[in-house]
Design a protein around this motif. Structure first.
Motif, PDB file in Angstrom:
ATOM      1  N   ASP A  97       0.857  -1.201  -0.010  1.00  0.00           N
ATOM      2  CA  ASP A  97      -0.040   0.087   0.180  1.00  0.00           C
ATOM      3  C   ASP A  97       0.837   0.971   0.007  1.00  0.00           C
ATOM      4  O   ASP A  97       2.189   1.059   0.037  1.00  0.00           O
ATOM      5  CB  ASP A  97      -0.963   0.033   1.168  1.00  0.00           C
ATOM      6  CG  ASP A  97      -0.308  -0.091   2.523  1.00  0.00           C
ATOM      7  OD1 ASP A  97       0.579   0.846   2.705  1.00  0.00           O
ATOM      8  OD2 ASP A  97      -0.754  -0.693   3.392  1.00  0.00           O
ATOM      9  N   PRO A  98       0.173   2.365  -0.008  1.00  0.00           N
ATOM     10  CA  PRO A  98       1.247   3.503  -0.260  1.00  0.00           C
ATOM     11  C   PRO A  98       2.450   3.764   0.980  1.00  0.00           C
ATOM     12  O   PRO A  98       3.234   4.432   1.019  1.00  0.00           O
ATOM     13  CB  PRO A  98       0.050   4.704  -0.157  1.00  0.00           C
ATOM     14  CG  PRO A  98      -0.939   4.274  -0.724  1.00  0.00           C
ATOM     15  CD  PRO A  98      -0.930   2.783  -0.337  1.00  0.00           C
ATOM     16  N   ASN A  99       2.058   3.085   2.046  1.00  0.00           N
ATOM     17  CA  ASN A  99       2.791   3.481   3.234  1.00  0.00           C
ATOM     18  C   ASN A  99       3.900   2.115   3.504  1.00  0.00           C
ATOM     19  O   ASN A  99       4.824   2.226   4.404  1.00  0.00           O
ATOM     20  CB  ASN A  99       2.024   3.369   4.727  1.00  0.00           C
ATOM     21  CG  ASN A  99       1.002   4.501   4.475  1.00  0.00           C
ATOM     22  OD1 ASN A  99       1.566   5.501   4.004  1.00  0.00           O
ATOM     23  ND2 ASN A  99       0.017   4.348   4.760  1.00  0.00           N
ATOM     24  N   ASP A 100       3.605   0.958   2.835  1.00  0.00           N
ATOM     25  CA  ASP A 100       4.451  -0.329   3.027  1.00  0.00           C
ATOM     26  C   ASP A 100       5.254  -0.631   2.186  1.00  0.00           C
ATOM     27  O   ASP A 100       4.870  -0.291   0.715  1.00  0.00           O
ATOM     28  CB  ASP A 100       3.574  -1.503   3.393  1.00  0.00           C
ATOM     29  CG  ASP A 100       2.968  -1.220   4.872  1.00  0.00           C
ATOM     30  OD1 ASP A 100       3.797  -0.399   5.417  1.00  0.00           O
ATOM     31  OD2 ASP A 100       2.154  -2.013   5.020  1.00  0.00           O
ATOM     32  N   ILE A 101       6.485  -1.247   2.201  1.00  0.00           N
ATOM     33  CA  ILE A 101       7.348  -1.762   1.046  1.00  0.00           C
ATOM     34  C   ILE A 101       7.386  -3.300   1.467  1.00  0.00           C
ATOM     35  O   ILE A 101       7.602  -3.603   2.603  1.00  0.00           O
ATOM     36  CB  ILE A 101       8.625  -1.127   0.881  1.00  0.00           C
ATOM     37  CG1 ILE A 101       8.386   0.244   0.484  1.00  0.00           C
ATOM     38  CG2 ILE A 101       9.465  -1.831  -0.300  1.00  0.00           C
ATOM     39  CD1 ILE A 101       7.850   0.700  -0.837  1.00  0.00           C
ATOM     40  N   LEU A 130       8.039   0.115   6.662  1.00  0.00           N
ATOM     41  CA  LEU A 130       7.456   1.327   6.346  1.00  0.00           C
ATOM     42  C   LEU A 130       8.035   2.050   5.121  1.00  0.00           C
ATOM     43  O   LEU A 130       9.311   2.252   5.131  1.00  0.00           O
ATOM     44  CB  LEU A 130       7.549   2.264   7.620  1.00  0.00           C
ATOM     45  CG  LEU A 130       6.312   1.924   8.564  1.00  0.00           C
ATOM     46  CD1 LEU A 130       6.467   2.906   9.714  1.00  0.00           C
ATOM     47  CD2 LEU A 130       4.965   2.017   7.973  1.00  0.00           C
ATOM     48  N   ARG A 131       7.525   2.545   4.161  1.00  0.00           N
ATOM     49  CA  ARG A 131       8.084   3.026   3.129  1.00  0.00           C
ATOM     50  C   ARG A 131       8.993   4.534   3.699  1.00  0.00           C
ATOM     51  O   ARG A 131       9.862   4.817   3.131  1.00  0.00           O
ATOM     52  CB  ARG A 131       7.070   3.406   2.207  1.00  0.00           C
ATOM     53  CG  ARG A 131       7.563   4.223   0.706  1.00  0.00           C
ATOM     54  CD  ARG A 131       6.176   4.579  -0.023  1.00  0.00           C
ATOM     55  NE  ARG A 131       6.740   4.681  -1.290  1.00  0.00           N
ATOM     56  CZ  ARG A 131       6.013   4.863  -2.595  1.00  0.00           C
ATOM     57  NH1 ARG A 131       4.658   4.707  -2.288  1.00  0.00           N
ATOM     58  NH2 ARG A 131       6.462   5.420  -3.797  1.00  0.00           N
ATOM     59  N   ALA A 132       8.110   5.106   4.470  1.00  0.00           N
ATOM     60  CA  ALA A 132       8.692   6.532   4.973  1.00  0.00           C
ATOM     61  C   ALA A 132      10.196   6.315   5.599  1.00  0.00           C
ATOM     62  O   ALA A 132      10.999   7.136   5.676  1.00  0.00           O
ATOM     63  CB  ALA A 132       7.940   7.190   6.007  1.00  0.00           C
ATOM     64  N   GLN A 133      10.340   5.007   6.163  1.00  0.00           N
ATOM     65  CA  GLN A 133      11.557   4.647   6.753  1.00  0.00           C
ATOM     66  C   GLN A 133      12.882   4.449   5.807  1.00  0.00           C
ATOM     67  O   GLN A 133      14.027   5.399   6.302  1.00  0.00           O
ATOM     68  CB  GLN A 133      11.518   3.494   7.705  1.00  0.00           C
ATOM     69  CG  GLN A 133      10.646   3.616   9.139  1.00  0.00           C
ATOM     70  CD  GLN A 133      10.438   2.185   9.641  1.00  0.00           C
ATOM     71  OE1 GLN A 133      10.643   1.232   9.036  1.00  0.00           O
ATOM     72  NE2 GLN A 133      10.279   2.274  11.124  1.00  0.00           N
ATOM     73  N   GLU A 138      17.136   7.348   2.635  1.00  0.00           N
ATOM     74  CA  GLU A 138      17.627   7.580   1.239  1.00  0.00           C
ATOM     75  C   GLU A 138      17.898   6.406   0.721  1.00  0.00           C
ATOM     76  O   GLU A 138      18.854   6.396  -0.030  1.00  0.00           O
ATOM     77  CB  GLU A 138      18.391   8.669   0.946  1.00  0.00           C
ATOM     78  CG  GLU A 138      18.132  10.141   1.438  1.00  0.00           C
ATOM     79  CD  GLU A 138      19.377  11.029   1.435  1.00  0.00           C
ATOM     80  OE1 GLU A 138      20.378  10.846   0.930  1.00  0.00           O
ATOM     81  OE2 GLU A 138      19.067  12.258   1.572  1.00  0.00           O
ATOM     82  N   ILE A 139      17.070   5.413   1.137  1.00  0.00           N
ATOM     83  CA  ILE A 139      17.441   3.913   0.488  1.00  0.00           C
ATOM     84  C   ILE A 139      16.635   3.756  -0.627  1.00  0.00           C
ATOM     85  O   ILE A 139      15.166   3.966  -0.576  1.00  0.00           O
ATOM     86  CB  ILE A 139      17.111   3.040   1.550  1.00  0.00           C
ATOM     87  CG1 ILE A 139      18.188   3.128   2.723  1.00  0.00           C
ATOM     88  CG2 ILE A 139      17.477   1.429   0.919  1.00  0.00           C
ATOM     89  CD1 ILE A 139      17.918   2.165   3.891  1.00  0.00           C
ATOM     90  N   LYS A 140      16.848   3.396  -1.904  1.00  0.00           N
ATOM     91  CA  LYS A 140      16.133   3.127  -2.885  1.00  0.00           C
ATOM     92  C   LYS A 140      15.280   1.798  -2.682  1.00  0.00           C
ATOM     93  O   LYS A 140      16.077   0.757  -1.957  1.00  0.00           O
ATOM     94  CB  LYS A 140      17.052   2.610  -4.281  1.00  0.00           C
ATOM     95  CG  LYS A 140      17.490   3.979  -4.837  1.00  0.00           C
ATOM     96  CD  LYS A 140      18.424   3.510  -6.053  1.00  0.00           C
ATOM     97  CE  LYS A 140      18.780   4.650  -6.921  1.00  0.00           C
ATOM     98  NZ  LYS A 140      19.590   4.462  -8.097  1.00  0.00           N
ATOM     99  N   HIS A 141      14.129   1.577  -2.819  1.00  0.00           N
ATOM    100  CA  HIS A 141      13.325   0.638  -2.194  1.00  0.00           C
ATOM    101  C   HIS A 141      13.590  -0.739  -2.977  1.00  0.00           C
ATOM    102  O   HIS A 141      13.740  -1.721  -2.381  1.00  0.00           O
ATOM    103  CB  HIS A 141      11.777   0.897  -2.878  1.00  0.00           C
ATOM    104  CG  HIS A 141      11.019   2.195  -2.048  1.00  0.00           C
ATOM    105  ND1 HIS A 141      10.123   2.755  -2.643  1.00  0.00           N
ATOM    106  CD2 HIS A 141      11.888   2.731  -1.073  1.00  0.00           C
ATOM    107  CE1 HIS A 141       9.705   3.953  -1.794  1.00  0.00           C
ATOM    108  NE2 HIS A 141      10.662   4.020  -0.935  1.00  0.00           N
ATOM    109  N   SER A 142      14.180  -0.770  -4.230  1.00  0.00           N
ATOM    110  CA  SER A 142      14.512  -1.926  -5.008  1.00  0.00           C
ATOM    111  C   SER A 142      15.931  -2.490  -4.370  1.00  0.00           C
ATOM    112  O   SER A 142      16.617  -3.729  -4.392  1.00  0.00           O
ATOM    113  CB  SER A 142      14.760  -1.756  -6.226  1.00  0.00           C
ATOM    114  OG  SER A 142      15.600  -0.700  -6.578  1.00  0.00           O
ATOM    115  N   ASP A 143      16.785  -1.733  -3.472  1.00  0.00           N
ATOM    116  CA  ASP A 143      17.998  -1.896  -3.000  1.00  0.00           C
ATOM    117  C   ASP A 143      17.979  -2.602  -1.764  1.00  0.00           C
ATOM    118  O   ASP A 143      19.006  -3.086  -1.081  1.00  0.00           O
ATOM    119  CB  ASP A 143      18.871  -0.818  -2.820  1.00  0.00           C
ATOM    120  CG  ASP A 143      19.720  -0.204  -4.169  1.00  0.00           C
ATOM    121  OD1 ASP A 143      19.792  -1.201  -5.133  1.00  0.00           O
ATOM    122  OD2 ASP A 143      20.145   0.614  -4.373  1.00  0.00           O
TER     123      ASP A 143
END
Length: 247
Positions: A97-101, A130-133, A138-143
């Motif tokens: 969802d918009p808040n979670d990865i 959490l996406r915000a964390q 500054e961590i790319k979500h895919s990394d």
């Protein structure tokens, strides 16, 4: 098994990107001679995927010259309507969802009939953060990936069995930070410190049982010591449930 003929293609990719042998070796944390050897011997199999990802090419093409040169472009639609281009962010991730990865999980798994292990993705497991964390750091979500702490070398800071989150985008050593490394197929979590001559010191939090390990630059390559990334989060469970008195 197809022969590894990646050497000339690897060299051509560096030249096309205007990356010198010395510059790539410094980025990789190894000696220039080791990288130069790859021009003739080919990129080592255990580093093929990461080198391919770094240079934005298909690993099979780099290894054999067959198939498409470009990495496959994978698009993962998020529930909020966003679409993420895996090619541009060097990986695949899922937005719950918009808040979670939803982060992929990596485990140390045995190799067939060798007695050794290797670190590979476990498709049966994942963990949400959490996406915000990630954005805050500054961590790319895919990394971002996850793995499990094995052993008590980092106790009492990171207990055996804890889940750790790793930023594959930060492999350059910052002295005293915690990193995940793959050591000849073993997954290890350690404090890292740079040493003269591109050497590396591995330090455990539980230093009473696990003394420092120091590796020269040549030994890092010989023993297949590879930094997976910076450990930025971990979960630690209590070792026991407290006993409630007077019941």
């Amino acid at each position: 098994m197809r022969k590894n003929t990646s050497g000339p293609r690897f060299k051509a990719l560096l030249e096309a990107a205007n990356i010198s042998t010395t510059g790539f070796a410094k980025f990789w944390g190894t000696e220039a001679q080791n990288v130069h050897n790859w021009y003739t011997r080919g990129v080592p199999a255990y580093r093929m995927e990461e080198v391919s990802r770094l240079l934005s090419v298909n690993s099979e093409w780099l290894k054999t010259g067959e198939g498409h040169k470009e990495s496959p472009r994978l698009h993962a639609p998020a529930s909020n309507g966003d679409t993420f281009d895996a090619q541009s962010v060097r990986g695949v991730y899922t937005v719950i969802d918009p808040n979670d990865i939803d982060l992929v999980f990596f485990n140390e798994k045995p190799l067939t009939d060798t007695g050794k292990t290797h670190v590979i993705e476990d498709t049966d497991q994942s963990i949400r953060l959490l996406r915000a964390q990630l954005d805050q750091l500054e961590i790319k979500h895919s990394d971002a990936i996850c793995a499990r702490m094995i052993g008590n070398s980092m106790a009492e800071r990171i207990e055996d069995g804890s889940i750790v989150a790793i930023d594959r985008g930060l492999t350059q050593v910052v002295d005293g930070e915690i990193y995940a490394i793959e050591h000849d197929g073993m997954l290890r979590i350690k404090y890292l410190h740079r040493m003269p001559g591109n050497g590396l010191r591995l330090r455990s939090h539980n230093s009473a049982e696990y003394p420092d390990e120091i590796f020269r630059a040549a030994q890092l390559d010989e023993q297949r010591i590879h930094i997976l990334g910076w450990v930025f989060w971990w979960s630690t469970l209590s070792k026991r449930r407290p006993v409630v008195p007077f019941l």
